[in-house]
Structure formats: C-alpha cells, structure tokens
Design an enzyme around this catalytic site. Structure first.
Site, PDB file in Angstrom:
ATOM      1  N   CYS A 207     -59.836  17.906  -9.426  1.00  0.00           N
ATOM      2  CA  CYS A 207     -58.828  18.819 -10.133  1.00  0.00           C
ATOM      3  C   CYS A 207     -59.344  20.089 -10.697  1.00  0.00           C
ATOM      4  CB  CYS A 207     -57.964  17.832 -11.063  1.00  0.00           C
ATOM      5  SG  CYS A 207     -56.985  18.590 -12.277  1.00  0.00           S
ATOM      6  N   CYS A 210     -58.911  19.483 -14.870  1.00  0.00           N
ATOM      7  CA  CYS A 210     -59.738  18.467 -15.488  1.00  0.00           C
ATOM      8  C   CYS A 210     -61.036  17.857 -14.984  1.00  0.00           C
ATOM      9  CB  CYS A 210     -58.607  17.520 -16.189  1.00  0.00           C
ATOM     10  SG  CYS A 210     -58.412  16.227 -14.880  1.00  0.00           S
ATOM     11  N   CYS A 223     -53.159  14.868  -9.774  1.00  0.00           N
ATOM     12  CA  CYS A 223     -54.411  14.478 -10.671  1.00  0.00           C
ATOM     13  C   CYS A 223     -53.782  13.364 -11.318  1.00  0.00           C
ATOM     14  CB  CYS A 223     -54.747  15.501 -11.389  1.00  0.00           C
ATOM     15  SG  CYS A 223     -56.147  14.801 -12.283  1.00  0.00           S
ATOM     16  N   CYS A 226     -54.894  13.827 -15.543  1.00  0.00           N
ATOM     17  CA  CYS A 226     -54.493  15.123 -16.412  1.00  0.00           C
ATOM     18  C   CYS A 226     -52.801  15.198 -16.292  1.00  0.00           C
ATOM     19  CB  CYS A 226     -54.962  16.226 -16.516  1.00  0.00           C
ATOM     20  SG  CYS A 226     -54.985  17.029 -14.954  1.00  0.00           S
ATOM     21  N   ASP A 344     -76.316  33.514   3.416  1.00  0.00           N
ATOM     22  CA  ASP A 344     -76.637  32.081   3.326  1.00  0.00           C
ATOM     23  C   ASP A 344     -75.795  31.550   4.441  1.00  0.00           C
ATOM     24  OD1 ASP A 344     -76.708  29.312   2.781  1.00  0.00           O
ATOM     25  OD2 ASP A 344     -76.092  29.542   0.855  1.00  0.00           O
TER      26      ASP A 344
END
Length: 418
Positions: A207, A210, A223, A226, A344
């Site tokens: 999430c 949170c 979620c 929260c 990368d």
C-alpha cells in the site's frame, strides 16, 4: 476550460528576451540536424533555456496545456490526445518523445498558432513542468520500475506527484486500476478516474499509503490495514469499448495493436472530454494513428517483413509479448544500456522471457550477452547476432518481431531504413 480560439499562439506576443531565446534555440537545432546528430530538439531547448530560464513558462501562458506522464505509454497517449484535440483547434506537441524540460521547451517554441499544448513529460520532471506550464489537465497512466540508476523508487515518484498536484487547479485524469497512480492523484481537487487496467502488478503489492499488503481480487484492490481502496471510475474500458460517465459505450477502433493501446485510447477520450470533444469524435480521430515515432511500424528488409516494437522495462516487455505472433514466429531482441536507457540492466531478470519458449530468438545489442544469460536460464532457444541483417538472413519464415529498448530501438530504425 479552453483558451480563446482567437488568441494568437505563444510566440506572437513574446517579450524580446524570449524571442531571442527561441531564435537561438532554433538555430542550434538546425545546426544539430545538419550535423546528423538527431532532431536537435534537446540542444535547441537547452540553448533557449540558457538564454531565458523562464521561457517554458512564457511559451505555455497562452496555451491550454495537457501533460501526460507514466512509465509506459506516454508517447502513444500524447499522440492520441493530440489527434483528438485537433477537432477543437490547432495543437503543438512533443510528438517525438523529447519529454524533459529542454525538449518540451523546444516543442512549444514551434507552436506559433497553437491553441492546445499536449506534452509528454518524464515521470521525474512532472512536478517541475506542471509548475511552469500550469496545465488544464494532467493524465497519469501508470507507474512501475524503470531506469533504477536514474529514477526514484516508484513510491517516491508517486509521492512527488502527489505533493506537486495537491494544490493544482488542473483536472487530473488518472488510472484507477493502478494503486500508485491513484494515491498520487487522490490528493488533487479535481480527479477523473479511468478504469484502464493494470497488467503488470509487481510494483503494486504494498500500500503506498501505509505500507500494508494490498489485496488484489479481480478488477479491484484495497488495503485491509488503512482502508485505501480503488475509487469508483467515471470512465471504464470494457474490451474494445469505453464507457463514459453518462453510461454511453463507444467503440475503440485503432490501427495500433494491443490491450495497452485500448487503455491509452480510453484515457485519451477522457482527456478530450475535459475540453469538450465528444468521445465519438475523439475516438474516430484516433483511428488515423498508424505508428508513433516508429513504434509498431512494419518495414521490409531484404524481402522480409519486420515489425518494430519498443519495450523499455518489465511492464513494457509484458505488454509487448502479448502483441507478437504465436510461435514459431521469429523474434529479435536488442538491449542497450546507454544513459538514455539506464545503465542498470538488472531489470532483465524481472521480465518473463519464458513466454518466448518455442520462438526462434535472435539476440543483439550492446548487452546481448547479459540478455543471452537471461534467456538461457529461461529455457529459450536463441542465437547471438551482430546485426538485424544477420538475424533476417537466418530467421525462418514468418513476420519477424523486433523488440528493443530505447537506444537499441533507434538503432534498429536506422538500420532497417539504410
């Protein structure tokens, strides 16, 4: 929302310093093109901004600006929105994908009679460009990992978006199926939610609000810790139709392939509606788009058809694999790791190359050996080649699908046209 149609374009009323900067930028771009160093848009923009640091803000003052940002699909969606808005007036756009401030400045400097500015923006630069251009609308399509050596982690990008847009007067057109995009947009005053789908979910399991573990039932997410959850969409993609806020269903008939482009068109129709362009008209205009900066273009090379496909990160490769012809269609893969690509290449291990089992695969590009190791682990039969011409000569019958990341794609385009 729209500017006065009788208003002159951005350069008609420029102050003297801005006019000088525009002229110098165009001259620098012309020299760059004459030297064979590309379109010159970036160097032209850099020169212009050096002479007038406020030039982007000045050029955008008399335009109704739309910003488009995402990890994938920015260039295509920008093109689709531009085509739709031409039903309402002249458009200036950075159609070739130069999406940082210099390239954007260079593009706007050419829009002498434009009413709308439709601008693709690199995810990292969205806050800065939004500050300078004061957009009427911002389209947020998706967020996933990309160029880890240059860009922030995805949640950090989402947080920067959220902070920059929370006081904006712009209408935010946001993908309700992407939790990171939803979180970034949810602080904004005016949001139009589009159910555009999310095929790649590997960056959206925690999430953003949170840090809890997201639950992802079919066509939903939330979620449990929260309560952050998917908003009710105003627009929704259903197969090859988009449903508008009034419940009207409009067919999407594109020359561009794939589910991702249907999603791009749905978001584009929602943007066009903000400026009063009816979905039917907007979608009809999008049908004219055949290729975008060479993407999806089919070319003939040594008597063989080669289709050029761009894929820059795990989410992009996943969408691209859904486009290729079934096995045993031959596939060419090319990967570079120059600064424009991101140096990368660890993302190669996040791509589901196992989907290519059964295809004859040819590997080329600056990082062909890295890619070869990844394919070996995936159990994909491949051959390493140096050029696209070699791959074409060795490939069995069938249309050849050539998939490459950014600079490798540009090299492929040059090679097949020379």
């Amino acid at each position: 929302m729209a500017a006065n149609p009788e208003q002159a374009g951005p350069s008609a009323t420029l102050p003297a310093r801005a006019k000088l900067a525009v002229t110098a930028g165009k001259a620098a771009a012309a020299v760059s093109r004459a030297a064979g160093r590309g379109s010159g848009s970036v160097i032209g923009g850099r020169v212009a901004l050096k002479l007038d640091p406020d030039l982007l803000k000045t050029l955008a003052e008399n335009l109704d600006v739309v910003l488009v940002s995402a990890t994938n699909g920015k260039t295509t969606t920008t093109r689709l929105i531009a085509e739709a808005l031409r039903a309402a007036g002249p458009v200036v756009s950075n159609a070739l994908g130069a999406n940082m401030p210099a390239g954007i400045t260079s593009a706007l400097a050419g829009g002498t009679d434009a009413r709308f500015g439709v601008i693709e923006v690199d995810e990292k630069y969205l806050p800065m460009v939004a500050r300078d251009t004061r957009p009427k609308a911002v389209a947020l399509l998706n967020l996933s990992r990309d160029q880890l050596d240059r860009s922030s982690e995805t949640r950090m990008l989402a947080e920067k978006w959220r902070e920059s847009l929370q006081h904006s007067d712009a209408v935010i057109i946001a993908n309700a199926d992407d939790p990171l995009v939803t979180w970034a947009a949810s602080s904004s005053r005016r949001v139009v939610w589009v159910a555009a789908g999310q095929a790649y979910r590997e960056d959206a399991w925690s999430c953003p609000s949170c840090g809890g573990v997201m639950q992802r039932p079919e066509d939903d997410w939330f979620c449990p810790q929260c309560g952050f959850r998917r908003p009710q969409p105003h627009w929704a993609l259903h197969g090859a139709f988009v449903t508008d806020p009034q419940g009207g269903n409009w067919p999407i008939q594109l020359q561009l392939p794939g589910r991702a482009n249907l999603a791009n068109a749905a978001s584009s129709a929602a943007v066009a509606a903000v400026f009063g362009v009816h979905p039917q008209i907007a979608l009809q205009r999008m049908q004219a788009v055949q290729a975008v900066a060479g993407r999806y273009e089919s070319v003939e090379l040594n008597g063989r058809e080669v289709r050029l496909l761009l894929a820059k990160n795990p989410a992009g490769w996943l969408e691209t694999f859904s486009l290729i012809d079934p096995a045993p269609a031959p596939v060419v893969l090319s990967v570079n790791a120059l600064s424009a690509d991101g140096t990368d290449t660890s993302w190669l291990w996040d791509v589901d190359y196992e989907r290519l089992v059964g295809h004859p695969v040819f590997v080329m590009g600056q990082r062909k050996l890295d890619l070869a190791v990844r394919l070996e682990v995936a159990g994909v039969h491949f051959q390493v080649v140096d050029t696209i011409q070699q791959a074409v000569a060795m490939a069995p019958p069938g249309r050849i699908e050539a998939i490459a990341n950014y600079t490798a794609f540009q090299q492929l385009r040059r090679d097949v046209k020379n």
